[in-house]
Design an enzyme around this catalytic site. Structure first.
Site, PDB file in Angstrom:
ATOM      1  CB  CYS A   1      -0.967   0.041   1.289  1.00 59.28           C
ATOM      2  SG  CYS A   1      -0.299  -0.488   2.678  1.00 59.28           S
ATOM      3  N   GLY A   2       1.959   1.336  -0.839  1.00 56.59           N
ATOM      4  CA  GLY A   2       2.670   2.539  -1.121  1.00 56.59           C
ATOM      5  C   GLY A   2       3.575   2.731   0.333  1.00 56.59           C
TER       6      GLY A   2
END
Lengths: 291, 138
Positions: A91-92
């Site tokens: 998720c980044g």
């Protein structure tokens, strides 16, 4: 020049990666909507709660008999950092940013000669902080079985924190989470929850004077522990929305990158195919001429 | 005098009700009380009990497990940790709540051996839960 079969395999594998990231993006989008909804539905409770607490704290806060949860233990030697992250990656920068904020804060506190204790909620934060602060960990709350954060989950975390506070294990508690701004922006935030810091009502002069039943201090003693749970719950919900938002934009980028890569590989594939054909033609022609 | 006021029942997870009401019976920590429009401003904590909401068009009831209520002349907000419409409450809910209270009571007895305060509080909570179960005949 790479041979044709290798290129073909590369393209096929990038294509299947793109399919996966695309699917993850869509799942995150669906989950984001739900997470945002629950965050919004919890807002009225939190707002009213904080408004009432602000009033109460303003009227009782300065007396000597104010509960410790509000006025503090009188020292700030031992800090508890409650780091809330996701259970999953991909998720980044979501997990990394929260962990970084906590790490910077922990290092500053240690440099100032304070004692730091760390309680983590969510696996990713634990994994990334474990390297630097493995001796500071006091507890970890596992959220991997929880699909949708309920108030009882926040209560369980709050109970754990309060039990440690009652036992005198720390003086100040701070929660770390990411505030959801929009799909591309999530702000890692540090918020002190013990001693509680409530904003006093804006127009203190004009606000109504309430009767309290039972008296103010009894209400405060009853409400402060709930306040801890409420703030943790709000933070968990914000975190949930932020996580899905971060994952959605990370997966969107990944999908786009995979698309670009496929384009590049396809051009390379076609070029080498043509080179092979040209080569064959030259061989045939020169063979015919030789006759 | 207005005959209705704004009533909000919110739990941490969602807002359960927001409507105009004529009177609300609140299970306050120090005893039941009925709030009607133009009530003096009061903040009270709740004990587990039944919250009865009377609107001009009918009455509805909710089981609340605790929390607090903020009353003033034009509005009433009840912030409940857990609130369930009475018609949806089952024996299971009540048993769960009684069980939680019992665990808390035992823990308090264990922890505060010589301080009656917290133990009594937990005992009262437990008694309230049991009384609530009896009250709604389950």
């Amino acid at each position: 020049m790479p041979n044709l079969k290798d290129l073909k395999n590369r393209i096929a594998s990038v294509k299947s990666t793109r399919k996966i990231t695309k699917a993850m993006q869509m799942v995150a989008a669906a989950k984001l909507r739900r997470a945002q909804e629950s965050a919004e539905q919890s807002r009225p409770y939190t707002e009213r709660f904080n408004a009432v607490m602000g009033q109460l704290a303003a009227s009782v806060g300065n007396s000597d008999s104010a509960p410790k949860l509000l006025s503090g233990t009188g020292s700030d030697q031992v800090h508890l950092l409650i780091v809330m992250t996701a259970e999953r990656g991909l998720c980044g920068g979501f997990n990394g940013n929260i962990a970084k904020l906590a790490r910077v804060k922990a290092q500053r506190l240690i440099a100032a000669g304070k004692t730091v204790k760390i309680l983590t909620v969510g696996k990713k934060g634990r994994d990334s902080l474990k390297r630097d602060f493995s001796d500071k960990f006091v507890h970890h709350v596992d959220m991997s079985d929880i699909k949708r954060v309920a108030y009882t989950d926040a209560q369980a975390v709050a109970k754990e924190v309060l039990a440690r506070f009652d036992a005198g294990e720390f003086d100040v508690a701070t929660i770390f989470y990411a505030k959801f701004v929009n799909v591309v922006t999530q702000n890692p935030t540090a918020q002190q929850i013990i001693p509680a810091a409530f904003e006093a009502p804006e127009d203190a002069g004009a606000s109504t004077v309430y009767d309290y039943e039972p008296d103010e201090e009894a209400i405060l003693a009853d409400l402060l522990p709930r306040g801890v749970a409420t703030q943790i719950f709000a933070a968990l919900l914000e975190n949930g929305a932020s996580e899905q938002g971060a994952r959605m934009s990370a997966m969107d980028n990944a999908t786009r990158n995979a698309g670009e890569m496929i384009d590049k590989l396809t051009i390379e594939f076609n070029r080498s195919r043509q080179a092979v054909i040209t080569n064959e033609l030259i061989e045939i022609i020169s063979g015919a001429e030789a006759l | 005098m207005a005959d209705t006021m704004q009533f909000d029942l919110v739990s941490p997870e969602r807002s359960l009700a927001s409507l105009q009401v004529s009177a609300v019976l609140i299970p306050g920590a120090d005893g039941d009380m009925t709030a009607m429009p133009d009530h003096a401003p009061v903040i009270t904590t709740l004990r587990p009990g039944v919250l009865r909401v009377e609107t001009p068009s009918g009455t509805s009831e909710y089981v609340v497990s605790g929390g607090f209520a903020e009353i003033n002349a034009t509005s009433l907000s009840v912030l409940a940790e857990k609130a369930i419409p009475l018609t949806e409450v089952t024996r299971v809910h009540i048993d769960e709540m009684i069980e939680d209270a019992r665990v808390a009571h035992d823990a308090a007895k264990e922890k505060f051996k010589n301080e009656p305060g917290p133990v009594d509080d937990a005992a009262k909570l437990l008694a309230d839960m049991v009384a609530l179960g009896d009250h709604i005949n389950m």
